[in-house]
Design a protein around this motif. Sequence first.
Motif, short mmCIF file in Angstrom:
data_model
loop_
_atom_site.label_atom_id
_atom_site.label_comp_id
_atom_site.label_asym_id
_atom_site.label_seq_id
_atom_site.Cartn_x
_atom_site.Cartn_y
_atom_site.Cartn_z
N PRO A 191 17.26 6.08 17.81
CA PRO A 191 16.99 7.31 18.55
C PRO A 191 18.27 8.11 18.76
CG PRO A 191 17.24 5.49 20.07
CD PRO A 191 17.33 4.90 18.68
N ALA A 192 18.09 9.39 19.06
CA ALA A 192 19.22 10.24 19.45
C ALA A 192 18.80 11.04 20.67
CB ALA A 192 19.62 11.18 18.31
N ILE A 193 19.71 11.15 21.65
CA ILE A 193 19.41 11.86 22.89
C ILE A 193 20.24 13.12 22.98
CG2 ILE A 193 21.10 10.49 24.21
CD1 ILE A 193 19.10 10.67 26.60
N SER A 194 19.60 14.21 23.42
CA SER A 194 20.27 15.50 23.59
C SER A 194 19.78 16.14 24.88
CB SER A 194 19.97 16.43 22.40
OG SER A 194 20.30 15.84 21.18
N TYR A 195 20.53 17.15 25.34
CA TYR A 195 20.18 17.86 26.57
C TYR A 195 20.43 19.34 26.37
CZ TYR A 195 20.41 19.43 31.44
OH TYR A 195 20.21 20.09 32.62
N HIS A 196 19.49 20.15 26.85
CA HIS A 196 19.65 21.60 26.73
C HIS A 196 18.76 22.30 27.74
CE1 HIS A 196 20.78 25.31 24.73
NE2 HIS A 196 19.51 25.66 24.66
N GLU A 197 19.38 23.17 28.54
CA GLU A 197 18.66 24.04 29.48
C GLU A 197 17.70 23.26 30.38
OE1 GLU A 197 16.86 27.10 27.12
OE2 GLU A 197 18.75 28.18 26.84
N GLY A 198 18.21 22.15 30.96
CA GLY A 198 17.44 21.41 31.94
C GLY A 198 16.46 20.39 31.39
N ARG A 199 16.50 20.16 30.09
CA ARG A 199 15.55 19.22 29.50
C ARG A 199 16.26 18.27 28.54
NH1 ARG A 199 10.22 18.45 29.30
NH2 ARG A 199 9.97 20.20 30.74
N PHE A 200 15.84 16.99 28.60
CA PHE A 200 16.33 15.98 27.68
C PHE A 200 15.37 15.87 26.49
CE2 PHE A 200 18.39 14.88 31.62
CZ PHE A 200 19.64 14.41 31.23
N TYR A 201 15.96 15.65 25.32
CA TYR A 201 15.20 15.48 24.10
C TYR A 201 15.61 14.15 23.45
CZ TYR A 201 14.35 20.49 24.58
OH TYR A 201 13.98 21.74 25.05
N VAL A 202 14.64 13.36 23.06
CA VAL A 202 14.89 12.16 22.28
C VAL A 202 14.08 12.27 21.00
CG1 VAL A 202 14.50 9.67 22.10
CG2 VAL A 202 15.48 10.63 24.19
N VAL A 203 14.77 12.20 19.87
CA VAL A 203 14.10 12.13 18.58
C VAL A 203 14.35 10.74 18.01
CG1 VAL A 203 14.05 14.57 17.99
CG2 VAL A 203 16.10 13.24 17.50
N CYS A 204 13.36 10.25 17.26
CA CYS A 204 13.43 8.87 16.80
C CYS A 204 12.47 8.68 15.63
CB CYS A 204 13.06 7.92 17.95
SG CYS A 204 13.29 6.16 17.61
N THR A 205 12.60 7.52 14.99
CA THR A 205 11.71 7.15 13.89
C THR A 205 10.87 5.95 14.29
OG1 THR A 205 13.40 7.83 12.29
CG2 THR A 205 11.59 6.49 11.47
N ASN A 206 9.55 6.10 14.20
CA ASN A 206 8.66 4.95 14.19
C ASN A 206 8.31 4.71 12.73
OD1 ASN A 206 6.33 3.28 14.10
ND2 ASN A 206 5.72 3.92 16.15
N VAL A 207 8.74 3.58 12.18
CA VAL A 207 8.71 3.41 10.73
C VAL A 207 7.29 3.38 10.16
CG1 VAL A 207 10.96 2.32 10.59
CG2 VAL A 207 8.94 0.90 10.98
N ARG A 208 6.29 3.20 11.01
CA ARG A 208 4.91 3.25 10.52
C ARG A 208 4.23 4.58 10.83
NH1 ARG A 208 1.60 -2.42 10.94
NH2 ARG A 208 3.14 -3.76 9.93
N TRP A 209 4.79 5.35 11.71
CA TRP A 209 4.14 6.58 12.20
C TRP A 209 4.88 7.82 11.76
CZ3 TRP A 209 4.63 10.34 16.31
CH2 TRP A 209 3.43 10.92 16.73
N GLY A 210 6.20 7.73 11.62
CA GLY A 210 7.01 8.87 11.23
C GLY A 210 7.97 9.27 12.33
N ASN A 211 8.65 10.39 12.13
CA ASN A 211 9.61 10.88 13.11
C ASN A 211 8.91 11.68 14.20
OD1 ASN A 211 12.26 10.04 12.00
ND2 ASN A 211 11.56 11.18 10.23
N PHE A 212 9.48 11.62 15.40
CA PHE A 212 8.83 12.24 16.55
C PHE A 212 9.88 12.68 17.57
CE2 PHE A 212 9.33 7.79 17.61
CZ PHE A 212 9.71 7.80 18.94
N VAL A 213 9.43 13.47 18.54
CA VAL A 213 10.28 13.89 19.65
C VAL A 213 9.52 13.68 20.95
CG1 VAL A 213 9.51 16.31 19.42
CG2 VAL A 213 11.63 15.80 20.65
N VAL A 214 10.22 13.23 21.99
CA VAL A 214 9.71 13.18 23.35
C VAL A 214 10.70 13.90 24.25
CG1 VAL A 214 8.34 11.07 23.10
CG2 VAL A 214 10.75 10.91 23.73
N THR A 215 10.21 14.44 25.37
CA THR A 215 11.08 15.21 26.26
C THR A 215 10.84 14.80 27.71
OG1 THR A 215 9.49 17.03 26.62
CG2 THR A 215 10.92 17.17 24.67
#
Length: 546
Positions: free
Chosen positions: A95-119
């Motif tokens: 995963p990778a974590i980032s922050y911008h304008e009051g919100r955190f973003y995590v992007v990651c790979t689920n190797v069976r589902w694909g890439n995704f983002v949660v906030t």
Amino acid sequence: MIKKLILTFCCTVSLHAWAQITIKNPILQGFYPDPSIERVGDDYYLINSTFAYFPGLPIFHSKDLKNWKLVGHAIERPGQFDFKGHRTSEGLFAPAISYHEGRFYVVCTNVRWGNFVVTAENPAGPWSDPVKLPEVSGIDPSVCFIDGKAYIVYNSEAPDNKPLYDGHRTIRIVDFDYKNLKVTSEPKILVNGGVDLSRKPVWIEGPHLFKRENYYYLSAAEGGTSVNHSQVIFRSDKPTGPFRPWDKNPIMTQRDLDPDRPKPVTSTGHADLFIGPDNNWYAVYLAVRPYEGNHYNTGRETFISPVTWTADGWPVIIPKGEEVKYSYTFKWKEQPLKDTYPLNGNFSYKADFKHPDNSFIFLRDYDPGMFSTGKKGLKINLKPAAIHEKEASAFVGRRLMHMYAGFKTSFDFTPASENEDAGIVLYQSDWNTYYAAKTLKNGRQVIELRKSKRNGSYDILASENLQGGKPLNLWIDFAADKLTFSYSEGKEKTRVLAAGVDARHLSTETAGGFVGVTIGMYGSSNGQPSHNSVTFKTFEYQGNDH
């Protein structure tokens, strides 16, 4: 999570603030690989891979880069993902974590589902449901906010999906609409193969894009995540390239050092560069501490090192020919955090299951009907799933964090049939475990030490008859490549069940995959229905590596 698990601290933390701070490596011991870090004001947030363990993607907070507290998980609810059917080293990668304008973003790979983002607005959660990013193919995505725009860089297939050799990959970039969580451009290749395609570089991955002064830098791992791991750097006048590699790459590796050096740190890479409390640059990265050859049981851990910059503007994490240091002293104040448990150094830890403790993890899923807590301890209801099956077994565990460690537990369990067993499992993979189990044999209660085999069966290394009717106390001593299992009933004399047991069976070198050992409280009815349960009274751990 279990609402009533407790820990009782057996270590002391100084509350004094000093003008300098000594930070020991690893900063997160045990199975905490693929670190990504984000600075928000004076706070630092760090995230790691978890593969098929639940909850997924732990998020740690620190103010001084030494003292860390687990504040939440980006994958915190069973409904976000279902890991049933996954091997232990499948699931969530890098995963990778980032922050911008009051919100955190995590992007990651689920190797069976694909890439995704949660906030989330708060790293402690709640986190959103995953939003799939179908345009981002491959692994290791990272969101980068630069010059008012957002990009995702990631590892992807070779050009035209025609690799020139095994391990031929690319780093690509797309524009990212961070408000609507959508990719808004076609992918562009930034790096083809690695630093020098003519030398057939392998597994360029884990990219991070950042800006310093007038240049845009792309940092990535190269060489694979084992002993040939390294970190390389590229630079451009634009965030979308073209990027050129530094002619003195890599900026970090340990692969050229004497493998017989004392207390080696190996496999360094997957780094993330950032600005520290003193406004100088630093890097967190994964590395391992082998005890013999490439055998290690603690998994890939999170380390830190200072970054120096050359006169012509290139970063260096570990100069060529130098070893990773086990400690660094920096010039800023230590700021311990409250209500946390130790994550690095030598420490003791005890849980007696009466107050919240978010350090425990589960295999593939969390079933609230499987657990309960009370004055007697942690009650685990037996499940039909066995530990080698790709299901959510009755397992509650914690990471092994030291090469030299001791573990103790006491539990009550009366097996009702020979298919029921309960005890402690040392779990590395679906097929690489040791299990100290209480069960029935020929109508009599026994304790067995089992070593797993590839076909789901096991060898019994030791077996002793028990009287029954009393709590079973179990001790496990970890000493690099050797394990000792001991037991007693109630207050009776402690007996050695097995000594000199080969710990290499639990190593990543033997098992493969990407995880480390976890110590699990466990029970199973092995395919049969059961209403039985096991109650663990304590979970005690002490580690001493430094």
